[in-house]
Design a protein around this motif. Structure first.
Motif, PDB file in Angstrom:
ATOM      1  N   GLU A 118       0.830  -1.200   0.000  1.00 57.80           N
ATOM      2  CA  GLU A 118       0.000   0.000   0.000  1.00 57.80           C
ATOM      3  C   GLU A 118       0.868   1.254   0.000  1.00 57.80           C
ATOM      4  N   VAL A 119       0.432   2.295  -0.728  1.00 57.16           N
ATOM      5  CA  VAL A 119       1.145   3.566  -0.742  1.00 57.16           C
ATOM      6  C   VAL A 119       0.271   4.642  -0.117  1.00 57.16           C
ATOM      7  N   GLN A 120       0.885   5.705   0.403  1.00 50.79           N
ATOM      8  CA  GLN A 120       0.151   6.794   1.026  1.00 50.79           C
ATOM      9  C   GLN A 120      -0.561   7.632  -0.034  1.00 50.79           C
ATOM     10  N   GLU A 121      -1.538   8.434   0.426  1.00 48.63           N
ATOM     11  CA  GLU A 121      -2.357   9.200  -0.501  1.00 48.63           C
ATOM     12  C   GLU A 121      -1.528  10.106  -1.400  1.00 48.63           C
ATOM     13  N   ASN A 122      -0.574  10.821  -0.828  1.00 51.06           N
ATOM     14  CA  ASN A 122       0.209  11.750  -1.637  1.00 51.06           C
ATOM     15  C   ASN A 122       1.139  11.050  -2.627  1.00 51.06           C
ATOM     16  N   GLN A 123       1.355   9.755  -2.443  1.00 55.63           N
ATOM     17  CA  GLN A 123       2.185   8.987  -3.365  1.00 55.63           C
ATOM     18  C   GLN A 123       1.354   8.229  -4.395  1.00 55.63           C
ATOM     19  N   CYS A 124       0.079   8.079  -4.110  1.00 52.61           N
ATOM     20  CA  CYS A 124      -0.767   7.195  -4.918  1.00 52.61           C
ATOM     21  C   CYS A 124      -0.873   7.670  -6.368  1.00 52.61           C
ATOM     22  N   LEU A 125      -1.082   8.963  -6.562  1.00 57.04           N
ATOM     23  CA  LEU A 125      -1.256   9.470  -7.917  1.00 57.04           C
ATOM     24  C   LEU A 125       0.003   9.309  -8.753  1.00 57.04           C
ATOM     25  N   LYS A 126       1.153   9.266  -8.101  1.00 55.52           N
ATOM     26  CA  LYS A 126       2.411   9.081  -8.822  1.00 55.52           C
ATOM     27  C   LYS A 126       2.682   7.596  -9.060  1.00 55.52           C
ATOM     28  N   SER A 127       2.488   6.803  -8.026  1.00 62.46           N
ATOM     29  CA  SER A 127       2.807   5.370  -8.130  1.00 62.46           C
ATOM     30  C   SER A 127       1.722   4.576  -8.835  1.00 62.46           C
ATOM     31  N   CYS A 128       0.489   5.035  -8.725  1.00 63.34           N
ATOM     32  CA  CYS A 128      -0.644   4.294  -9.301  1.00 63.34           C
ATOM     33  C   CYS A 128      -1.472   5.250 -10.152  1.00 63.34           C
ATOM     34  N   ARG A 129      -0.828   5.858 -11.137  1.00 64.46           N
ATOM     35  CA  ARG A 129      -1.465   6.937 -11.897  1.00 64.46           C
ATOM     36  C   ARG A 129      -2.727   6.479 -12.605  1.00 64.46           C
ATOM     37  N   LYS A 130      -2.704   5.280 -13.149  1.00 64.04           N
ATOM     38  CA  LYS A 130      -3.871   4.765 -13.864  1.00 64.04           C
ATOM     39  C   LYS A 130      -4.565   3.689 -13.044  1.00 64.04           C
ATOM     40  N   ILE A 131      -5.880   3.636 -13.212  1.00 63.20           N
ATOM     41  CA  ILE A 131      -6.657   2.639 -12.478  1.00 63.20           C
ATOM     42  C   ILE A 131      -7.485   1.823 -13.460  1.00 63.20           C
ATOM     43  N   ASN A 132      -7.414   0.509 -13.304  1.00 62.43           N
ATOM     44  CA  ASN A 132      -8.206  -0.413 -14.109  1.00 62.43           C
ATOM     45  C   ASN A 132      -9.529  -0.626 -13.384  1.00 62.43           C
ATOM     46  N   LEU A 133     -10.602  -0.092 -13.939  1.00 63.54           N
ATOM     47  CA  LEU A 133     -11.894  -0.134 -13.256  1.00 63.54           C
ATOM     48  C   LEU A 133     -12.484  -1.538 -13.207  1.00 63.54           C
ATOM     49  N   THR A 134     -12.137  -2.372 -14.170  1.00 62.35           N
ATOM     50  CA  THR A 134     -12.576  -3.763 -14.107  1.00 62.35           C
ATOM     51  C   THR A 134     -11.927  -4.461 -12.923  1.00 62.35           C
ATOM     52  N   LEU A 135     -10.648  -4.213 -12.728  1.00 63.04           N
ATOM     53  CA  LEU A 135      -9.932  -4.797 -11.598  1.00 63.04           C
ATOM     54  C   LEU A 135     -10.451  -4.229 -10.280  1.00 63.04           C
ATOM     55  N   ALA A 136     -10.757  -2.931 -10.265  1.00 69.23           N
ATOM     56  CA  ALA A 136     -11.312  -2.316  -9.056  1.00 69.23           C
ATOM     57  C   ALA A 136     -12.657  -2.941  -8.707  1.00 69.23           C
ATOM     58  N   SER A 137     -13.468  -3.206  -9.732  1.00 71.91           N
ATOM     59  CA  SER A 137     -14.771  -3.832  -9.524  1.00 71.91           C
ATOM     60  C   SER A 137     -14.622  -5.237  -8.955  1.00 71.91           C
ATOM     61  N   THR A 138     -13.709  -6.011  -9.511  1.00 68.03           N
ATOM     62  CA  THR A 138     -13.464  -7.370  -9.030  1.00 68.03           C
ATOM     63  C   THR A 138     -12.950  -7.356  -7.598  1.00 68.03           C
ATOM     64  N   THR A 139     -12.035  -6.440  -7.310  1.00 72.91           N
ATOM     65  CA  THR A 139     -11.482  -6.329  -5.959  1.00 72.91           C
ATOM     66  C   THR A 139     -12.560  -5.937  -4.961  1.00 72.91           C
ATOM     67  N   CYS A 140     -13.425  -5.042  -5.361  1.00 79.52           N
ATOM     68  CA  CYS A 140     -14.514  -4.586  -4.498  1.00 79.52           C
ATOM     69  C   CYS A 140     -15.351  -5.759  -4.004  1.00 79.52           C
ATOM     70  N   ARG A 141     -15.586  -6.741  -4.867  1.00 87.57           N
ATOM     71  CA  ARG A 141     -16.438  -7.874  -4.512  1.00 87.57           C
ATOM     72  C   ARG A 141     -15.814  -8.774  -3.444  1.00 87.57           C
ATOM     73  N   SER A 142     -14.532  -8.606  -3.199  1.00 92.23           N
ATOM     74  CA  SER A 142     -13.877  -9.427  -2.178  1.00 92.23           C
ATOM     75  C   SER A 142     -14.038  -8.833  -0.781  1.00 92.23           C
ATOM     76  N   TYR A 143     -14.617  -7.622  -0.697  1.00 91.56           N
ATOM     77  CA  TYR A 143     -14.816  -6.965   0.590  1.00 91.56           C
ATOM     78  C   TYR A 143     -16.226  -7.227   1.110  1.00 91.56           C
ATOM     79  N   LYS A 144     -16.344  -7.320   2.428  1.00 88.48           N
ATOM     80  CA  LYS A 144     -17.644  -7.529   3.063  1.00 88.48           C
ATOM     81  C   LYS A 144     -18.329  -6.212   3.427  1.00 88.48           C
TER      82      LYS A 144
END
Length: 409
Positions: free
Chosen positions: A173-199
């Motif tokens: 995990e990276v901190q908020e101020n680092q996230c936009l640099k380290s994780c500039r792009k987000i795959n929304l399909t992957l985000a959707s799949t990951t979301c389903r693993s949370y209760k």
């Protein structure tokens, strides 16, 4: 291609065939019990196709908690949201409705559709996001995602789930101020799949005016939705907006320095905030059946005064487990020494000492005007009025009345 929410489409077909919402709710009551304890096969033992599909949908949702943090701008909602974001068991989203508002706002900041349509769009998106379906969100992101990948997700750094593996291609995990640099792009399909693993899914928004606008979601038989409604002294809200949104509140800055109200000082925004507060708490205090067990009112002042106590009350109401490290995060972020150029959109504060600091920065003329505009609202929520400059500046006498707002259980 991201999978479409076929269950929603199926329900639309049911509606077109004349099956009403109340009938679906009744069906839920009838087959909730046999669905609840089904293990591997879940609802496969049910022979009727329609009942089985509804059973599968509800069974999948029942084990998941859905939380909506309902607030207004500069009311302390970012800090409240972090009480959920800091919990690794919770998939937290910070202001996803921003994209909807942005889509339907012109260059002058004015809406391009009517209020009813905008609220409908908000509800639709919330429903999809609680179902971990990010497909509808793609329609609102500008520029449009390509291959379900975007670098324009609003404040994604405020969501640990979106800044951690597997959504963020980092080993940790990276901190908020680092996230936009380290994780500039987000795959929304992957985000959707990951979301389903949370209760548990928690969403924070300042764009829903009243709890009444959320009734259809609260009553949805497939959602286990609970609302945490955050309120704050409107005088403090205005003081924070004046210092934060400089261009928008320039006339108030002139008023604050001179004590004379400029003709172009618009009171509509703070008036609307107070009206929305009043309408919401009137609804809640009337204890309607649709809000039973679904609603908790939280004053920012109570949260800031004793954040660990209030956070525990919120967690208990929601049935959430207190996570190791949450207490230390609260201590670090509410007992910090803040520099003069601190981030006004951040969560680091000396909370107990800044609850009523607005009294030192707001001119009495503005204070009394807001008291006239928001008199009813302030009485409902236990905020005392001031009559003179001495009362305003005397911080030894709190203007926040001791009140206990019990959740509607």
């Amino acid at each position: 291609m991201m999978e479409c929410s076929w269950k929603v489409l199926l329900l639309i077909v049911f509606t077109s065939l004349g099956i009403q919402y109340t009938a679906i709710k009744s069906l839920r009551m009838n087959f909730t019990s046999p669905c609840r304890n089904v293990a591997e096969n879940r609802c496969g033992h049910i022979k009727d196709n329609v009942t089985r599909v509804l059973c599968e949908d509800i069974n999948g949702q029942q084990g998941r908690k859905h939380i909506l943090i309902l607030a207004t701008a500069r009311s302390g909602s970012s800090f409240l949201g972090q009480l959920f974001n800091q919990n690794s068991d919770i998939f937290y989203l910070f202001e996803p409705l921003y994209h909807v508002q942005s889509m339907f706002t012109n260059a002058n900041g004015l809406p391009t559709i009517d209020r009813r349509s905008l609220l409908g769009a908000y509800r639709d998106l919330l429903h999809n996001l609680y179902d971990c379906d990010f497909y509808l969100l793609e329609n609102y992101i500008k520029p449009a995602p390509k291959g379900h990948i975007t670098s324009s997700f609003f404040r994604r750094g405020s969501s640990k789930a979106l800044c951690s593996p597997p959504v963020c291609n980092q080993s940790q995990e990276v901190q908020e101020n680092q996230c936009l640099k380290s994780c500039r792009k987000i795959n929304l399909t992957l985000a959707s799949t990951t979301c389903r693993s949370y209760k548990t899914i928690a969403i924070k928004t300042i764009r829903i005016p009243e709890i009444n606008h959320m009734r259809t979601l609260v009553e949805d038989p497939r959602l286990n939705l609970k609302i945490i409604h955050l309120v704050r002294d409107p005088r403090a809200i205005l003081a924070s907006r004046i210092s934060t949104f400089v261009d928008q509140y320039r006339s108030y800055q002139i008023w604050n320095s001179s004590g004379r109200r400029p003709h172009n000082a618009d009171l509509s925004l703070i008036r609307n905030t107070c009206t929305d507060y009043s309408n919401s708490v009137e609804t809640a205090f009337s204890r309607p059946s649709w809000l039973k067990g679904k609603y908790m009112l939280v004053r920012y002042e109570d949260l800031a005064k004793d954040p660990i106590k209030k956070a525990n009350e919120i967690y208990n109401f929601l049935g959430l487990q207190w996570k190791e490290g949450l207490s230390s995060w609260i201590e670090e972020n509410t007992n910090a020494t803040v520099s003069p150029n601190f981030n006004k959109f951040g969560t680091i504060r000396k909370s107990s000492e800044t609850i009523e600091n607005w009294r030192l920065h707001l001119h009495l003329s503005i204070v009394q005007t807001i008291q006239d505009v928001c008199n009813t609202t302030m009485a409902q929520m236990g905020y005392q009025l001031v009559d003179n400059i001495q009362q305003l500046k005397n911080l030894s006498q709190s203007l926040v009345e001791p009140r206990t707002f019990l959740p509607f259980i």
